[in-house]
Write an enzyme that holds these catalytic residues in place. Structure first.
Site, PDB file in Angstrom:
ATOM      1  N   SER A 264       0.848  -1.193   0.000  1.00 28.88           N
ATOM      2  CA  SER A 264       0.000   0.000   0.000  1.00 28.88           C
ATOM      3  C   SER A 264       0.890   1.252   0.000  1.00 28.88           C
ATOM      4  O   SER A 264       1.673   1.436  -0.924  1.00 28.88           O
ATOM      5  CB  SER A 264      -0.957  -0.034   1.196  1.00 28.88           C
ATOM      6  OG  SER A 264      -1.980   0.914   1.041  1.00 28.88           O
ATOM      7  N   ASP A 346      -9.195  -4.790  -5.447  1.00 28.98           N
ATOM      8  CA  ASP A 346      -8.682  -3.822  -4.469  1.00 28.98           C
ATOM      9  C   ASP A 346      -9.516  -2.549  -4.529  1.00 28.98           C
ATOM     10  O   ASP A 346      -9.561  -1.868  -5.559  1.00 28.98           O
ATOM     11  CB  ASP A 346      -7.209  -3.511  -4.745  1.00 28.98           C
ATOM     12  CG  ASP A 346      -6.517  -2.885  -3.542  1.00 28.98           C
ATOM     13  OD1 ASP A 346      -7.137  -2.028  -2.888  1.00 28.98           O
ATOM     14  OD2 ASP A 346      -5.370  -3.251  -3.267  1.00 28.98           O
ATOM     15  N   HIS A 375      -7.846  -5.354  -0.568  1.00 31.14           N
ATOM     16  CA  HIS A 375      -6.635  -4.702  -0.050  1.00 31.14           C
ATOM     17  C   HIS A 375      -6.032  -5.565   1.063  1.00 31.14           C
ATOM     18  O   HIS A 375      -5.884  -5.129   2.211  1.00 31.14           O
ATOM     19  CB  HIS A 375      -6.970  -3.297   0.439  1.00 31.14           C
ATOM     20  CG  HIS A 375      -5.792  -2.371   0.472  1.00 31.14           C
ATOM     21  ND1 HIS A 375      -5.059  -2.045  -0.644  1.00 31.14           N
ATOM     22  CD2 HIS A 375      -5.195  -1.703   1.509  1.00 31.14           C
ATOM     23  CE1 HIS A 375      -4.087  -1.210  -0.316  1.00 31.14           C
ATOM     24  NE2 HIS A 375      -4.142  -0.999   0.982  1.00 31.14           N
TER      25      HIS A 375
END
Length: 395
Positions: A264, A346, A375
């Site tokens: 991320s 995601d 995610h």
């Protein structure tokens, strides 16, 4: 929710077909109404309807998707007074997605000058051994090093046995939290340094980070975006370079091999660090954030933190300044082998934005898609990443 292609990937101009089932006790329900919505990810709906499941299934065909990108089908159903929902994402020629952001003509000069300013500041490492975290094979330290405009803190784990070792720099995902270090990799013969980015110690009580997250550091992702020299992430990106400076100074470092990894925000920082610092040899990134931030200004999904969905941030100077910090523009300068992984589902870092960055990387690269993941990662992804890094660093 399942697309009709096993890899969830189509050629642009094709029609995707989604199959919808509702399972209760793993048995398909029949004759039940399901609401569905079809839309390009993060964009307005193309179609919203209700369909009745027949023989336990409904099939929804989309209109043709003529551009490279991603199309989602969301469905919801009410059962026993509760609403349940799911979605699936089809990719259309994602390898052809091009960035919407552009490269400023002075991008390289801006960052060379920034690194030059950093180099004038001594590292001044302060190591505090954490006996309660040490093992029979690994010493663990809380580390403070001087950065531009403050400090960088992290957790160093290094093998106790005599020898020279490669290193992994762990860069963090978004948020404010404590860190505990990567003892597991250190036990296998790798120096690991896990950093925080906010210039505060990383071994404090959780309440400190919670209070900062809802107070002084709330919204740090857009702090000073109107001033490219003082935008929050400038100190962060340079802090990653400073972390490499520190690794180079460790007495048991082998002087050669450094990898950087994260997911991320950490996926973004992995790509950025590899582009900024020639001492990085390998990178492994999960679902990188901060990619193609201007997507929303061009009718498609942009990367986390989705700053340009908000009229408050859609000011010309903020848009222009974002280009100096967009992962896409760092990706153009990556020269080292990279391992990458994410999913089509995601909903934090849209795959449109991530492919926009991945597609411009000129270095050797491999993308491991796990389409159904959102995610988060499967254990198999983490295992693949570790195996790739360990092979590069230890063999």
């Amino acid at each position: 929710m399942t697309p009709d292609k096993s890899d969830w990937t189509y050629a642009k101009g094709e029609q995707a077909q989604f199959q919808i089932m509702v399972l209760k006790n793993n048995v398909p329900l029949e004759g039940i109404d399901v609401k569905y919505r079809i839309n390009p990810e993060k964009m307005d709906a193309w179609e919203e309807k209700t369909v009745t499941l027949k023989k336990g299934v409904a099939t929804v065909k989309t209109q043709r998707f003529t551009e490279p990108g991603f199309l989602q089908c969301h469905a919801s159903v009410e059962v026993d007074g509760k609403t349940y929902s799911s979605y699936a994402t089809a990719g259309f020629s994602p390898e052809q997605i091009e960035p919407t952001t552009t490269l400023p003509p002075d991008f390289e000069q801006f960052w060379e000058e920034a690194k030059s300013d950093l180099a004038k500041i001594p590292v001044k490492p302060v190591l505090t051994r954490l006996p309660e975290r040490c093992t029979d094979k690994v010493d663990v330290y809380h580390v403070s090093i001087d950065n531009i405009k403050g400090k960088i803190y992290g957790i160093l784990c290094k093998p106790k046995a005599e020898g020279k070792y490669p290193a992994i720099l762990h860069v963090p995902g978004a948020g404010i939290r404590p860190y505990y270090g990567d003892i597991w990799s250190a036990e296998k013969g790798i120096i690991t340094f896990q950093i925080g980015i906010h210039g505060i110690p990383v071994n404090l009580d959780q309440i400190v980070y919670d209070n900062l997250g809802t107070g002084a550091l709330n919204g740090y992702q857009i702090a000073n975006l109107d001033d490219k020299d003082n935008y929050y992430y400038k100190r962060v990106y340079l802090g990653c370079v400073r972390a490499v400076d520190f690794i180079e100074s460790i007495d048991c470092f082998n002087g050669r091999d450094i990898a950087v990894t994260g997911g991320s925000q950490g996926g973004a920082l992995s790509i950025i660090t590899a582009a900024l610092d020639s001492r990085i040899d390998y990178l492994a990134a999960f679902y990188p954030a901060l990619c193609d931030l201007t997507g929303y200004l061009n009718g498609r999904a942009g990367g986390w933190p989705h700053m340009f969905l908000d009229d408050f941030t859609n000011k010309p100077e903020k848009v222009e300044n974002s280009k100096y910090y967009d992962v896409v523009n760092f990706a153009r300068f990556v020269k080292v082998p990279g391992w990458y992984s994410w999913g089509y589902n995601d909903n934090v870092c849209p795959p449109t934005s991530m492919h926009a960055a991945y597609n411009v990387i000129p270095a050797p690269k491999e993308l491991h898609l796990f389409p159904e993941t959102q995610h988060w990662t499967f254990p198999e992804q983490q295992e693949q990443k570790n195996n790739w890094l360990f092979k590069k660093l230890l063999e």
